[in-house]
Scaffold this active site. Structure first.
Site, mmCIF file in Angstrom:
data_model
loop_
_atom_site.group_PDB
_atom_site.id
_atom_site.type_symbol
_atom_site.label_atom_id
_atom_site.label_comp_id
_atom_site.label_asym_id
_atom_site.label_seq_id
_atom_site.Cartn_x
_atom_site.Cartn_y
_atom_site.Cartn_z
ATOM 1 N N HIS A 91 0.711 -1.204 0.103
ATOM 2 C CA HIS A 91 0.067 -0.058 -0.092
ATOM 3 C C HIS A 91 0.924 1.077 -0.126
ATOM 4 O O HIS A 91 0.202 2.315 -0.215
ATOM 5 C CB HIS A 91 -1.081 0.230 1.057
ATOM 6 C CG HIS A 91 -0.127 0.143 2.700
ATOM 7 N ND1 HIS A 91 0.536 -0.476 3.127
ATOM 8 C CD2 HIS A 91 -0.252 1.626 3.366
ATOM 9 C CE1 HIS A 91 1.052 0.069 4.208
ATOM 10 N NE2 HIS A 91 0.556 1.208 4.342
HETATM 11 C C1 UD1 Z 1 -2.007 5.495 5.999
HETATM 12 C C2 UD1 Z 1 -0.889 5.857 6.660
HETATM 13 C C3 UD1 Z 1 0.423 4.799 6.637
HETATM 14 C C4 UD1 Z 1 -0.155 3.499 6.924
HETATM 15 C C5 UD1 Z 1 -1.700 3.195 6.254
HETATM 16 C C6 UD1 Z 1 -2.237 1.890 6.718
HETATM 17 C C7 UD1 Z 1 -0.145 8.328 6.821
HETATM 18 C C8 UD1 Z 1 0.881 9.310 6.213
HETATM 19 N N1 UD1 Z 1 0.032 7.239 6.338
HETATM 20 O O1 UD1 Z 1 -1.716 5.644 4.560
HETATM 21 O O2 UD1 Z 1 1.477 5.030 7.551
HETATM 22 O O3 UD1 Z 1 0.695 2.589 6.783
HETATM 23 O O4 UD1 Z 1 -2.442 4.293 6.347
HETATM 24 O O5 UD1 Z 1 -3.185 1.775 5.650
HETATM 25 O O6 UD1 Z 1 -0.787 8.747 7.815
HETATM 26 N N2 UD1 Z 1 -8.862 5.375 1.548
HETATM 27 C C9 UD1 Z 1 -10.208 4.637 1.472
HETATM 28 N N3 UD1 Z 1 -10.811 4.538 2.835
HETATM 29 C C10 UD1 Z 1 -10.203 4.592 3.874
HETATM 30 C C11 UD1 Z 1 -9.199 5.286 3.796
HETATM 31 C C12 UD1 Z 1 -8.532 5.598 2.685
HETATM 32 O O7 UD1 Z 1 -10.668 4.312 0.347
HETATM 33 O O8 UD1 Z 1 -10.948 4.295 4.888
HETATM 34 C C13 UD1 Z 1 -8.358 5.720 0.240
HETATM 35 C C14 UD1 Z 1 -8.598 7.060 -0.231
HETATM 36 O O9 UD1 Z 1 -8.496 7.206 -1.716
HETATM 37 C C15 UD1 Z 1 -6.985 7.870 0.237
HETATM 38 C C16 UD1 Z 1 -6.049 6.553 -0.037
HETATM 39 O O10 UD1 Z 1 -7.016 5.302 0.447
HETATM 40 O O11 UD1 Z 1 -6.811 8.834 -0.547
HETATM 41 C C17 UD1 Z 1 -5.100 6.793 0.926
HETATM 42 O O12 UD1 Z 1 -5.505 7.073 2.321
HETATM 43 P P1 UD1 Z 1 -4.547 7.730 3.368
HETATM 44 O O13 UD1 Z 1 -5.145 7.722 4.714
HETATM 45 O O14 UD1 Z 1 -4.136 9.026 3.013
HETATM 46 O O15 UD1 Z 1 -3.169 6.995 3.347
HETATM 47 P P2 UD1 Z 1 -2.787 5.375 3.501
HETATM 48 O O16 UD1 Z 1 -2.226 5.186 2.370
HETATM 49 O O17 UD1 Z 1 -4.065 4.603 3.946
#
Ligand code: UD1
Length: 384
Positions: free
Chosen positions: A214
């Site tokens: 991820h």
């Molecule tokens: C975040 C953490 C990372 C952790 C990971 C675990 C930061 C900088 N990153 O990364 O350290 O390893 O979580 O999962 O805090 N999205 C959804 N549903 C959700 C959440 C996210 O669809 O419930 C999608 C969205 O399109 C979003 C993307 O995933 O833009 C990334 O989510 P985000 O929380 O920004 O970062 P992670 O890659 O999940």
């Protein structure tokens, strides 16, 4: 008077780190602490949030800031604005942040500057001192911020304490408590074994591998993601490799037109094929533990899985150039692979050799970190 303590949860890897602290308070010191869970809403899908609260037996957080996804700055800023209001209202004595996600750094910044009634809350960072020395990782920035600002720092391993001392953090703020994530693993493993996931995809008694991807550095660039899926497919020529898909990874696979590299299995009665790369919806906490405990090997870019595989003695190949968790390499089953085909295949062999030879579970990864944290917090408050 009870000590008012706020536990902050932001994203998926936080929940299994706050749970042991919540359990220890409820089971060992309910008369000392009034505990409240605050969710920032950084993760919001049921599969990235509510399912974990259910699996860990945590109550629904009393506050959810609902910040959702966004750029780093906008997500961090929204958490800060929301959390400032919560602290002004609740006036806790202690704020606990865990791990290294954006919510961790944002809430640490707010708590460190908050003043009410001539005092500020004690800021506690759990899983302090981990360093990848790679400032291109947003998590590394979040760790540095949370550690620099915290009054009490709980570490999961000896090298984390050394990192903090080298950065000038006073020794009396640093407490080696062990690994709370392994508390959650040990406590939930029996329920995981009964959760029925492997049965639902007809994998009981069959060999399989497990992979998670991820990190933006692995999934956001088409050539890197394509290489990784290619090597995974090679490894999957003899047995199925399960790939539970983080929403970001699923979206990128679609955007880059790589769907045909994966056989998607929608669970509940679907049989995983005898070989090949198998995409799945994200797994719940119990489902992931059940899969981890039975997997022949794991390939991952997650921090948490490096530790969980070491605790379970399962071979782990880390698809990154560096790790903030070197104890999983020096003592555990982890091998750092980078993201090139040849180095991944070499690491794959090495990790399987390491696991077969029998690795060590690191010091204080014994299921009692939450108790030690709560015991220390009682003393810190008592000494005020
Ligand atoms: C975040 C953490 C990372 C952790 C990971 C675990 C930061 C900088 N990153 O990364 O350290 O390893 O979580 O999962 O805090 N999205 C959804 N549903 C959700 C959440 C996210 O669809 O419930 C999608 C969205 O399109 C979003 C993307 O995933 O833009 C990334 O989510 P985000 O929380 O920004 O970062 P992670 O890659 O999940």
């Amino acid at each position: 008077m009870k000590t008012k303590i706020v536990l902050v949860a932001g994203a998926r890897p936080n929940y299994m780190k706050i749970a042991p602290i919540y359990w220890a308070i409820q089971e060992k010191a309910p008369e000392k602490f009034a505990v409240e869970l605050v969710h920032t809403g950084q993760h919001y899908d049921a599969s990235m949030s509510d399912d974990f609260f259910r699996d860990l037996g945590l109550p629904t957080p009393s506050v959810n800031l609902g910040v959702g996804s966004g750029s780093h700055a906008s997500q961090t800023a929204k958490v800060m604005l929301g959390f400032e209001e919560v602290l002004a209202q609740r006036k806790p004595d202690v704020v606990v942040v865990v791990g290294d996600v954006n919510s961790t750094a944002a809430c640490a910044l707010v708590a460190a500057k908050m003043q009410f009634d001539g005092r500020r809350p004690i800021l506690v960072h759990v899983e302090a001192g981990l360093r990848s020395r790679d400032r291109d990782m947003p998590e590394e920035i979040n760790r540095i911020v949370a550690d620099a600002l915290s009054d009490v720092l709980f570490t999961t391993c000896r090298d984390a304490g050394d990192n903090l001392l080298a950065e000038g953090i006073p020794a009396d703020r640093i407490h080696f408590a062990g690994n709370p994530m392994i508390d959650s693993l040990r406590r939930c493993l029996p329920a995981a074994e009964r959760c029925g996931f492997l049965e639902s995809v007809r994998l009981v008694g069959r060999p399989f591998g497990l992979c998670t991807l991820h990190r933006p550095s692995n999934v956001d660039m088409p050539e890197v993601l394509e290489t990784l899926l290619g090597v995974l497919a090679e490894i999957a020529t003899e047995l199925p490799v399960l790939l539970p898909l983080h929403p970001r990874t699923r979206a990128k696979i679609a955007e880059f037109g790589l769907q045909e590299r994966i056989a998607e299995v929608h669970r509940r009665g679907a049989r995983v094929p005898p070989k090949g790369l198998v995409g799945l919806d994200p797994l719940s906490y119990l489902e992931m533990l059940q899969a981890l405990a039975s997997a022949r090997f794991v390939l991952t870019d997650s921090g948490g899985l490096q530790e969980e595989t070491t605790a379970l003695g399962v071979a782990c190949v880390t698809l990154r150039e560096n790790t903030e968790r070197p104890v999983t390499i020096s003592e555990g089953t982890n091998v750092l692979a980078g993201v090139e085909r040849a180095s991944i295949l070499a690491a794959f062999e090495e990790a399987r050799r390491k696991a077969a030879a029998g690795a060590r579970v690191p010091e204080l990864w014994d299921g009692r970190a939450g108790e030690r944290i709560v015991e220390t917090l009682g003393l810190v408050r008592g000494g005020q």
